[in-house]
Write a protein that holds these residues in place. Structure first.
Motif, mmCIF file in Angstrom:
data_model
loop_
_atom_site.group_PDB
_atom_site.id
_atom_site.type_symbol
_atom_site.label_atom_id
_atom_site.label_comp_id
_atom_site.label_asym_id
_atom_site.label_seq_id
_atom_site.Cartn_x
_atom_site.Cartn_y
_atom_site.Cartn_z
ATOM 1 N N VAL A 136 -76.095 -100.930 -149.637
ATOM 2 C CA VAL A 136 -76.543 -99.557 -149.452
ATOM 3 C C VAL A 136 -76.504 -99.276 -147.969
ATOM 4 O O VAL A 136 -77.168 -99.946 -147.185
ATOM 5 C CB VAL A 136 -77.969 -99.352 -149.994
ATOM 6 C CG1 VAL A 136 -78.431 -97.940 -149.711
ATOM 7 C CG2 VAL A 136 -78.031 -99.661 -151.480
ATOM 8 N N ALA A 137 -75.717 -98.312 -147.567
ATOM 9 C CA ALA A 137 -75.591 -97.993 -146.147
ATOM 10 C C ALA A 137 -76.877 -97.352 -145.658
ATOM 11 O O ALA A 137 -77.249 -96.274 -146.097
ATOM 12 C CB ALA A 137 -74.403 -97.065 -145.934
ATOM 13 N N GLY A 138 -77.549 -98.010 -144.712
ATOM 14 C CA GLY A 138 -78.835 -97.492 -144.258
ATOM 15 C C GLY A 138 -78.712 -96.507 -143.119
ATOM 16 O O GLY A 138 -79.567 -95.636 -142.955
ATOM 17 N N ALA A 139 -77.700 -96.633 -142.299
ATOM 18 C CA ALA A 139 -77.561 -95.760 -141.138
ATOM 19 C C ALA A 139 -76.649 -94.586 -141.452
ATOM 20 O O ALA A 139 -75.819 -94.650 -142.346
ATOM 21 C CB ALA A 139 -76.985 -96.565 -139.960
ATOM 22 N N ALA A 154 -69.074 -94.783 -145.760
ATOM 23 C CA ALA A 154 -69.102 -95.243 -147.143
ATOM 24 C C ALA A 154 -68.782 -94.171 -148.147
ATOM 25 O O ALA A 154 -68.665 -94.445 -149.324
ATOM 26 C CB ALA A 154 -70.478 -95.828 -147.461
ATOM 27 N N THR A 155 -68.659 -92.939 -147.724
ATOM 28 C CA THR A 155 -68.400 -91.867 -148.661
ATOM 29 C C THR A 155 -67.129 -91.135 -148.302
ATOM 30 O O THR A 155 -66.726 -91.070 -147.155
ATOM 31 C CB THR A 155 -69.574 -90.870 -148.684
ATOM 32 O OG1 THR A 155 -69.764 -90.350 -147.371
ATOM 33 C CG2 THR A 155 -70.850 -91.531 -149.145
ATOM 34 N N ALA A 175 -64.930 -104.151 -138.647
ATOM 35 C CA ALA A 175 -66.314 -103.815 -138.300
ATOM 36 C C ALA A 175 -66.779 -102.569 -139.051
ATOM 37 O O ALA A 175 -67.907 -102.510 -139.555
ATOM 38 C CB ALA A 175 -66.432 -103.610 -136.792
ATOM 39 N N GLU A 176 -65.914 -101.563 -139.121
ATOM 40 C CA GLU A 176 -66.269 -100.340 -139.849
ATOM 41 C C GLU A 176 -66.452 -100.618 -141.334
ATOM 42 O O GLU A 176 -67.349 -100.068 -141.977
ATOM 43 C CB GLU A 176 -65.194 -99.281 -139.636
ATOM 44 C CG GLU A 176 -65.154 -98.686 -138.242
ATOM 45 C CD GLU A 176 -63.959 -97.775 -138.045
ATOM 46 O OE1 GLU A 176 -64.069 -96.834 -137.231
ATOM 47 O OE2 GLU A 176 -62.922 -98.004 -138.688
ATOM 48 N N GLY A 235 -72.979 -101.760 -145.524
ATOM 49 C CA GLY A 235 -74.407 -101.889 -145.286
ATOM 50 C C GLY A 235 -74.858 -103.284 -144.942
ATOM 51 O O GLY A 235 -76.012 -103.656 -145.195
ATOM 52 N N LEU A 236 -73.975 -104.092 -144.348
ATOM 53 C CA LEU A 236 -74.316 -105.468 -144.020
ATOM 54 C C LEU A 236 -74.833 -105.578 -142.598
ATOM 55 O O LEU A 236 -74.372 -104.874 -141.698
ATOM 56 C CB LEU A 236 -73.097 -106.367 -144.205
ATOM 57 C CG LEU A 236 -72.582 -106.459 -145.649
ATOM 58 C CD1 LEU A 236 -71.202 -107.074 -145.667
ATOM 59 C CD2 LEU A 236 -73.534 -107.267 -146.503
#
Length: 456
Positions: free
Chosen positions: A216-219, A226-227, A241-242, A248-249
Motif C-alpha cells: 500500500v503506497a503510503g506517500a 501506483a495509479t 527505485a520508482e 510501498g516498500l
C-alpha cells in the motif's frame, strides 16, 4: 505448437488440410452463420457501425477424394477459391471444445489489391492446451469451442481451405473430423488513434484507476506512481527505485522487483471492450510465468502488431468462445510489451493460456512462430523485463522453482503437484511444441536476465 500424447502420437498445439470443392458457376457463397458465435457474420454481412473489426464465419463443406469415395473413409472438408470481405487473420473452429482435430488444415489467401494468391499455409490444429481449465465457468459455460490457432495472413479478400482427417496407420481408418467445422475470417479493424507518450499523464484518485496488487503506497509520491489514469494508451517505464516506491516498500527492504517496463495498454492496441465479458476473474497470486508463441506466423511488421493482437482477441472471444483474450501479456518481435487479458496489469488475473495451470500463473505470448525460426533478441529481452517486474511484485524468483497443482492436462492429471521453473515454457505443463523449440531454448537466458534485473 504441436502437442504430443503419452502414446507418442503427435498432436499439434494449433494446424489443417482438405480438398476444395468445385463450386457450380454462379453459385452463391455459403453464408450460414455459426449458430453459437455471437458477433460472427457471413461474407456479405457487416457488423453494426462503430464496432471495430468483424468476423466472417463460413461452414466447411464435405470434400471427398476419389480414394475416400471408393473406400468409404471419412471425407475431408473445404471451401473452393472464393471472394470474401476483407480480413487479415484466419482460423478453423468446431462445436465440441473437448474434441481434437486429428488431421491437417491448410489455407491459401489472396492479398488485397494485388490479386496474388499465397502458397498453402498450415494452421496448427490442436489448440486445446490454450484454454480455460476444466471446472471453471469460462470452460464449462457452453460457449467454448474447439479451434485451431489463428494465422495472420495480412490484408486479404480471397480464401481457399482444405481440411483432411489423419490416417494413424496403413491398416487403420482415418479419424473422423469434428462436427461443425467452420472457417473464421477476422478483420481486426483499424488502428486506434495513437497518442504520444508525452500526452499520457498518470494521475491518482481516478475511480477506476488500477493500483499495485502488492503493498500500500503510503506517500503521495508512491500513490502517484501506483495509479494510472483510466484511458491511458501506454504505461511508461519506471526506474527500479520508482517501482519499489510505487509498491510501498521501505528503502531498507530488499524487494527484488525489476523496474516496470513500458507497457502498451488495451486501449493502446485498440481492444474493443464491448467484445469481452464485463467482469474479471482473479487468482490469489502469481507464482510462475508460462511462455508461449502465438503460432500466428512471423509475417507481420511491428507496426502491425496491434492489429495482430486485435485479431487474436476477436478470435479468442467470438470464434473460440472465451471470456477475453487468453494471454495476460504479449510481446512483439521488436520487444514491445502489451497488456493482454483485462483486469489490471499488476493483478493476478486468471488467464486461459496453459490448460491445467492457469491458476496463480500468468501467460506471456511472443507473437510469432518459433519452432524453426529464432526469436528476436528484443523479444527475449522484453520477456526478461516483464517477468522481472511482474513476478517481483509477487515475490517470485525468476531462477527459482515452484510447486503448482495441475488442474488437469495431457501431461499431469488433475490434482497432481508438479515442481516447475518459475519461468516455464508451455510444454513444461502440457505435452506440446509450444513455445517452439527455438524460443524454449532461450528461456534459460530469460531467467538469468530477469533475476539480474530484480537485483538477485
Amino acid at each position: 505448437m504441436r502437442a504430443f500424447l503419452a502414446s507418442s502420437i503427435g498432436v499439434t498445439c494449433v494446424a489443417a488440410l482438405a480438398l476444395p470443392l468445385a463450386a457450380p458457376a454462379g453459385a452463391a457463397p455459403d453464408t450460414a452463420a455459426h449458430p453459437a458465435t455471437a458477433g460472427s457474420v457471413p461474407a456479405e454481412a457487416s457488423e453494426p457501425a462503430g464496432v471495430p473489426g468483424s468476423t466472417q464465419s463460413l461452414a466447411l463443406n464435405p470434400s471427398a477424394t476419389p480414394s475416400e469415395r471408393a473406400t468409404g473413409a471419412p471425407a475431408g472438408r473445404g471451401l473452393p477459391e472464393r471472394d470474401v470481405q476483407p480480413f487479415s487473420l484466419v482460423g478453423v473452429v468446431w462445436d465440441d471444445v473437448d474434441t481434437e482435430l486429428q488431421g491437417t488444415a491448410q489455407v491459401r489467401t489472396r492479398a488485397t489489391g494485388t490479386g496474388r494468391w499465397s502458397d498453402w499455409q498450415d494452421l496448427e490444429t490442436h489448440n486445446a492446451e490454450h484454454s480455460a481449465d476444466a471446472g471453471t465457468a469460462e470452460r464449462d459455460a457452453g460457449a467454448a469451442r474447439g479451434s485451431t490457432a489463428p494465422l495472420w495472413v495480412g490484408a486479404s479478400d480471397g480464401v481457399e481451405v482444405r481440411v483432411r482427417p489423419e490416417t494413424p496407420g496403413p491398416a487403420e481408418a482415418p479419424v473422423p473430423l469434428p462436427a461443425g467445422l467452420r472457417l473464421e475470417l477476422v478483420d481486426p479493424g483499424k488502428d486506434p488513434q495513437q497518442i504520444p507518450d508525452t500526452d499520457l499523464a498518470e494521475s491518482p484518485g481516478t475511480d477506476q484507476a488500477e493500483t499495485y496488487a502488492t503493498g500500500v503506497a503510503g506517500a503521495d509520491r508512491a500513490a502517484s506512481l501506483a495509479t494510472t489514469a483510466l484511458g491511458a494508451s501506454v504505461l511508461p517505464a519506471l526506474s527500479k527505485a520508482e517501482t519499489e516506491e510505487a509498491a510501498g516498500l521501505a528503502p531498507a527492504a530488499k524487494p527484488y522487483i525489476g523496474p516496470r517496463p513500458r507497457i502498451i495498454t488495451r486501449k493502446g492496441w485498440g481492444a474493443d471492450e464491448k467484445l469481452r465479458e464485463s467482469g474479471f476473474a482473479y487468482t490469489k497470486t502469481v507464482k510462475a510465468a508460462f511462455i508461449h508463441h502465438s503460432a500466428t506466423g512471423n509475417n507481420y511488421t511491428c507496426s502491425q502488431a496491434p492489429s495482430v493482437l486485435r485479431g487474436i482477441y476477436r478470435y479468442h472471444v467470438k470464434s473460440s468462445g472465451w471470456r477475453d483474450i487468453g494471454y495476460n501479456f504479449a510481446v512483439d518481435k521488436c520487444g514491445n510489451i502489451y497488456e493482454g487479458r483485462a483486469g489490471g496489469v499488476t493483478k493476478a488475473v486468471m488467464g486461459a493460456h496453459t490448460l491445467g495451470f492457469n491458476t496463480n500463473t500468468m501467460g506471456i505470448a511472443v507473437l510469432g512462430t518459433f519452432s524453426s525460426s529464432n526469436p528476436p533478441a528484443a523479444a527475449v529481452t522484453a520477456v526478461s523485463k516483464l517477468t522481472a517486474w511482474k513476478l517481483g511484485l509477487f515475490g517470485a524468483n525468476p531462477k527459482g522453482k515452484v510447486t503448482l497443482t495441475s488442474g488437469g492436462s495431457n501431461k499431469y492429471k488433475k490434482g497432481k503437484k508438479v515442481k516447475l521453473n518459475v519461468i516455464s515454457g508451455h510444454r513444461d505443463g502440457f505435452a506440446t511444441e509450444c513455445p517452439g523449440a527455438r524460443l524454449y531454448k532461450k528461456l534459460g537466458t530469460a531467467r538469468t536476465a530477469s533475476a539480474r534485473l530484480q537485483g538477485r
